[in-house]
Write an enzyme that holds these catalytic residues in place. Sequence first.
Site, PDB file in Angstrom:
ATOM      1  N   HIS A  42      41.339  46.667  33.690  1.00 16.92           N
ATOM      2  CA  HIS A  42      39.945  47.100  33.510  1.00 16.92           C
ATOM      3  C   HIS A  42      39.816  47.897  32.213  1.00 16.92           C
ATOM      4  O   HIS A  42      38.883  47.697  31.433  1.00 16.92           O
ATOM      5  CB  HIS A  42      39.513  48.015  34.660  1.00 16.92           C
ATOM      6  N   HIS A  76      46.753  46.897  37.468  1.00 13.98           N
ATOM      7  CA  HIS A  76      45.404  46.380  37.724  1.00 13.98           C
ATOM      8  C   HIS A  76      44.357  47.226  36.991  1.00 13.98           C
ATOM      9  O   HIS A  76      43.498  46.681  36.277  1.00 13.98           O
ATOM     10  CB  HIS A  76      45.148  46.380  39.238  1.00 13.98           C
TER      11      HIS A  76
HETATM   12  N1  01S Z   1      39.531  49.500  41.016  1.00 17.29           N
HETATM   13  O1  01S Z   1      39.994  48.855  39.964  1.00 17.29           O
HETATM   14  C1  01S Z   1      39.047  48.845  42.030  1.00 17.29           C
HETATM   15  O2  01S Z   1      39.068  47.642  41.999  1.00 17.29           O
HETATM   16  C2  01S Z   1      38.568  49.699  43.197  1.00 17.29           C
HETATM   17  C3  01S Z   1      37.213  49.287  43.669  1.00 17.29           C
HETATM   18  C4  01S Z   1      36.131  49.466  42.612  1.00 17.29           C
HETATM   19  C5  01S Z   1      34.811  49.042  43.132  1.00 17.29           C
HETATM   20  C6  01S Z   1      36.042  50.874  42.161  1.00 17.29           C
HETATM   21  C7  01S Z   1      39.677  49.717  44.225  1.00 17.29           C
HETATM   22  O3  01S Z   1      40.289  50.744  44.422  1.00 17.29           O
HETATM   23  N2  01S Z   1      39.950  48.590  44.833  1.00 17.29           N
HETATM   24  C8  01S Z   1      41.028  48.486  45.743  1.00 17.29           C
HETATM   25  C9  01S Z   1      42.330  48.193  45.003  1.00 17.29           C
HETATM   26  O4  01S Z   1      43.323  47.997  45.660  1.00 17.29           O
HETATM   27  C10 01S Z   1      40.753  47.444  46.754  1.00 17.29           C
HETATM   28  N3  01S Z   1      42.375  48.199  43.659  1.00 17.29           N
HETATM   29  C11 01S Z   1      43.598  48.056  42.907  1.00 17.29           C
HETATM   30  C12 01S Z   1      44.305  46.771  43.000  1.00 17.29           C
HETATM   31  O5  01S Z   1      45.515  46.753  42.781  1.00 17.29           O
HETATM   32  N4  01S Z   1      43.682  45.644  43.265  1.00 17.29           N
HETATM   33 ZN    ZN Z   2      39.653  46.837  40.175  1.00 12.87          ZN
END
Ligand code: 01S
Ligand code: ZN
Length: 430
Positions: free
Chosen positions: A170, A166
């Site tokens: 990004h 994931h």
């Molecule tokens: N990172 O890519 C994220 O999406 C963060 C939140 C941002 C606002 C920094 C995050 O850690 N999201 C959690 C997550 O599980 C909910 N991300 C990874 C995933 O596999 N979706």
């Molecule tokens: Zn993310």
Amino acid sequence: MTSDGNSMSKKVQQMQAFFGLRVTGKLDYSTMDVIKRPRCGVPDIANYRLFPGEPKWEKNTLTYRVTKYTSSLSNAEVDKAVEMGLKVWSVAAPLNFLKTNTGEADIMISFQSGDHGDSYPFDGPRGTLAHAFAPGEGLGGDTHFDNAEKWTMGMNGFNLFTVAAHEFGHALGLAHSTDPSSLMYPTYKYQHPFGFRLPKDDVKGIQALYGNNTTFIWSRKPGSNVPHQPLPKPSTPTNPDHCDSRFSFDAVTMLGKELLFFKDRLFWRRQAQLTTSVQPLAITTSFPQLMSNVDAAYEVTERGVAYFFKGPHYWTTRGFQMQGSPRSIADFGFPRSVLQIDAAVYLRDEKKTLFFVEDEYYSYDEAKRKMEKDFPKSIEDEFSGINGRIDAAVEVNGYIYFFSGPKAYKYDKEKEDVVNIVKSSSWVGC
Ligand code: 01S
Ligand code: ZN
Ligand code: CA
Ligand code: ZN
């Protein structure tokens, strides 16, 4: 920072920073635009999002480096999860990833706790798991994992492969998707690392940025229980389009001061040091006996003798001068099960020739004219960064170049690793 402890405003700020927006802490139009779901009734509409300005890497080969590991997992496990997380994207789009252990890489990966110097402190267990910066200089592409999480290779805690895949989305330019089945959906959902297939929406997203990949056509997987069966090669009456991005070679060798590239009925000759575009010639104009579809070729520079392989036979030349009749490849001491060679490369310093057969290779001592003991060995195990079958190989300036489908890998024998990957066709001026 403009704001107080207001956690909503803080969340918005954090989001804005990640999406490359002006950090105001207010839910303004451009921020809403990033989060809002497309209002469209047509099914199969893409839900992926790019970052504002659509930042992407302007090159296809990216370097990555893990600078700080975690105590939750062994370094080898982290490396594996990272490698698999990147592979998810390189099979969907024309991207290559090279691991480095020193210096500045495009994607710097680390496990961090709390405040870690980028104004997006981690929040301890749960909540934010990781974050990554959109493509760009400096922090761009960098990927941080919250060291306070319980990172695992399995289904408990947070699976590192899942989150890494994931985050790399990004790092390559994809924002969050509104498609709940996508990898770029904002919430964590365990994904089994083996046999993982990138969901459609993410494929659309990455291909919108980098175009599509055609490499899968060439990944001929060696048949595990079929011993060394020669692959029938189709003889095409038409000329291959050597500037097609899918173009691959049959064989490559040095011949005197020139490099020769073979494909179907054609070959290209060029000076090793020049990269001007070259015109193909029919193989029959120089080597009438070889006709077409050469499997492998190599030259023993000091002897001025070259060998060309087709099925169970080989031909010997001095320069362009054919010597005698074809002989059996059994002369080299191959086991009888080997009926065809994929690639051959003569290593000048070692005075050895490596023969590649499916997923294995043999080493032939040119001084003793004897096959070396303890071979064949696995290509993948001995040449880090090279996997699958090899079409052709050649040594130039001490580097081994492996041609595998549309990709040419530059292999550094000292570093024991691939140091560059280019399109195979770039060797003949495309
Ligand atoms: N990172 O890519 C994220 O999406 C963060 C939140 C941002 C606002 C920094 C995050 O850690 N999201 C959690 C997550 O599980 C909910 N991300 C990874 C995933 O596999 N979706
Ligand atoms: Zn993310
Ligand atoms: Ca956290
Ligand atoms: Zn960070």
